[in-house]
Motif scaffolding. Structure first.
Motif, short mmCIF file in Angstrom:
data_model
loop_
_atom_site.label_atom_id
_atom_site.label_comp_id
_atom_site.label_asym_id
_atom_site.label_seq_id
_atom_site.Cartn_x
_atom_site.Cartn_y
_atom_site.Cartn_z
N VAL A 154 0.86 -1.19 0.00
CA VAL A 154 0.00 0.00 0.00
C VAL A 154 0.90 1.24 0.00
O VAL A 154 1.74 1.40 0.88
CB VAL A 154 -0.92 0.02 1.23
CG1 VAL A 154 -1.77 1.28 1.24
CG2 VAL A 154 -1.83 -1.22 1.23
N PRO A 155 0.75 2.14 -0.98
CA PRO A 155 1.57 3.36 -1.04
C PRO A 155 1.45 4.18 0.24
O PRO A 155 0.37 4.25 0.85
CB PRO A 155 1.00 4.12 -2.24
CG PRO A 155 0.35 3.07 -3.08
CD PRO A 155 -0.19 2.05 -2.11
N GLN A 156 2.54 4.79 0.65
CA GLN A 156 2.55 5.60 1.87
C GLN A 156 2.18 7.07 1.60
O GLN A 156 1.65 7.75 2.49
CB GLN A 156 3.93 5.53 2.53
CG GLN A 156 4.29 4.13 2.99
CD GLN A 156 3.28 3.55 3.96
OE1 GLN A 156 3.01 4.12 5.02
NE2 GLN A 156 2.70 2.41 3.60
N ARG A 158 0.08 10.05 0.80
CA ARG A 158 -1.36 10.17 1.04
C ARG A 158 -2.15 10.30 -0.25
O ARG A 158 -3.19 9.64 -0.42
CB ARG A 158 -1.62 11.40 1.94
CG ARG A 158 -3.08 11.53 2.36
CD ARG A 158 -3.25 12.71 3.30
NE ARG A 158 -2.46 12.53 4.52
CZ ARG A 158 -2.40 13.43 5.49
NH1 ARG A 158 -3.04 14.58 5.36
NH2 ARG A 158 -1.68 13.20 6.57
N LYS A 161 -2.00 7.08 -2.21
CA LYS A 161 -2.78 6.07 -1.50
C LYS A 161 -4.27 6.18 -1.80
O LYS A 161 -4.96 5.16 -1.94
CB LYS A 161 -2.54 6.20 0.01
CG LYS A 161 -3.14 5.09 0.84
CD LYS A 161 -2.74 5.22 2.30
CE LYS A 161 -3.31 4.09 3.13
NZ LYS A 161 -2.89 4.20 4.56
N TYR A 164 -4.76 4.75 -5.20
CA TYR A 164 -4.58 3.30 -5.09
C TYR A 164 -5.83 2.64 -4.51
O TYR A 164 -6.30 1.62 -5.02
CB TYR A 164 -3.36 3.00 -4.21
CG TYR A 164 -3.20 1.55 -3.84
CD1 TYR A 164 -2.49 0.68 -4.65
CD2 TYR A 164 -3.75 1.04 -2.66
CE1 TYR A 164 -2.34 -0.66 -4.32
CE2 TYR A 164 -3.60 -0.29 -2.31
CZ TYR A 164 -2.90 -1.13 -3.14
OH TYR A 164 -2.75 -2.45 -2.80
N ASN A 165 -6.36 3.22 -3.44
CA ASN A 165 -7.53 2.64 -2.78
C ASN A 165 -8.75 2.64 -3.70
O ASN A 165 -9.54 1.69 -3.72
CB ASN A 165 -7.84 3.39 -1.49
CG ASN A 165 -6.86 3.05 -0.38
OD1 ASN A 165 -6.24 1.99 -0.38
ND2 ASN A 165 -6.70 3.96 0.57
N SER A 194 -4.55 -5.27 0.83
CA SER A 194 -4.75 -4.09 1.68
C SER A 194 -4.36 -4.33 3.13
O SER A 194 -4.00 -3.39 3.84
CB SER A 194 -6.23 -3.65 1.62
OG SER A 194 -7.07 -4.59 2.24
#
Length: 231
Positions: A154-156, A158, A161, A164-165, A194
């Motif tokens: 999961v990319p850090q 923000r 992310k 990505y989500n 996830s």
């Protein structure tokens, strides 16, 4: 999230004939570049024998076959995934370089200190017992051997992310629903990605089970990660 070897094997058996195609779609073809990085990292170790865990349709094993004077054993719990991998190997005339076997990473049949390198591509998050699978991988590695793991993360960042989500929670299940005979499998794959302890958390697990000199390489802004560690 509870999962058993039987459930994982059954799931991958049902999506085996579409796996390569949907992997290309979902990763925009980037998985090929990432697997090439695994090959280059493995090649730098000058290995003679490599174990490719969760080999699936054998993409990584086939890439590793480019290493001179090196044999590859690929294992997986899904017989149908292995069947597709075997067809690729035969078409490429690589039977003398690659051997595929049904195998469970949590109970490997190989002797201690047997392999120079262990590779795992998109497989560790499907281990029923993560630490046991990693401990077995450590056991069969020779002293100073290397484990190379490619896994989703999961990319850090923000902003990244959020994107990505949205993609993983809506687009991937939609693609699975349209193209797959088992769309539930893609919901599982999304969920497992996830909640997987990626990044520094996973490096700590590698250290806990006996590896050392851990490092990680983020790919596609952190959507996947390559982990490298020594025995």
């Amino acid at each position: 999230m509870q999962k058993s070897k039987t459930q994982i094997s059954d799931m991958f058996n049902t999506i085996s004939n579409e796996y390569d195609m949907l992997n290309n779609i979902i990763t925009f073809g980037q998985h090929k570049k990432w697997k090439s990085k695994v090959y280059k990292l493995a090649k730098s170790q000058n290995p003679k024998l490599i174990l490719d865990v969760a080999t699936g349709t054998a993409d990584i094993a086939i890439s590793l076959s480019q290493i001179k004077n090196c044999k590859i054993i690929g294992i997986d719990i899904s017989k149908k995934m292995l069947s597709f991998g075997q067809k690729k190997i035969e078409q490429l005339f690589l039977n003398d370089k690659i051997k595929l076997e049904t195998g469970d990473v949590e109970s490997l049949k190989y002797s201690d200190n047997y392999f120079n390198v262990v590779t795992i591509g998109y497989g560790v998050r499907n281990f029923e017992n993560l630490e046991l699978g990693l401990m077995e991988s450590n056991r069969v590695l020779k002293k100073n051997g290397t484990i190379i793991i490619l896994e989703t993360s999961v990319p850090q960042n923000r902003f990244i992310k959020i994107i990505y989500n949205i993609f993983s929670s809506t687009i991937i299940p939609f693609i699975g629903k349209i193209f797959s005979k088992n769309p539930t499998a893609y919901k599982y794959l999304n969920k497992s990605a996830s909640i997987f302890p990626s990044g520094k958390m996973f490096e700590k697990i590698l250290l806990k089970v006996g590896f050392r000199q851990t490092q990680s390489i983020e790919l596609l802004f952190g959507a996947s990660t390559i982990y490298i560690a020594k025995k």
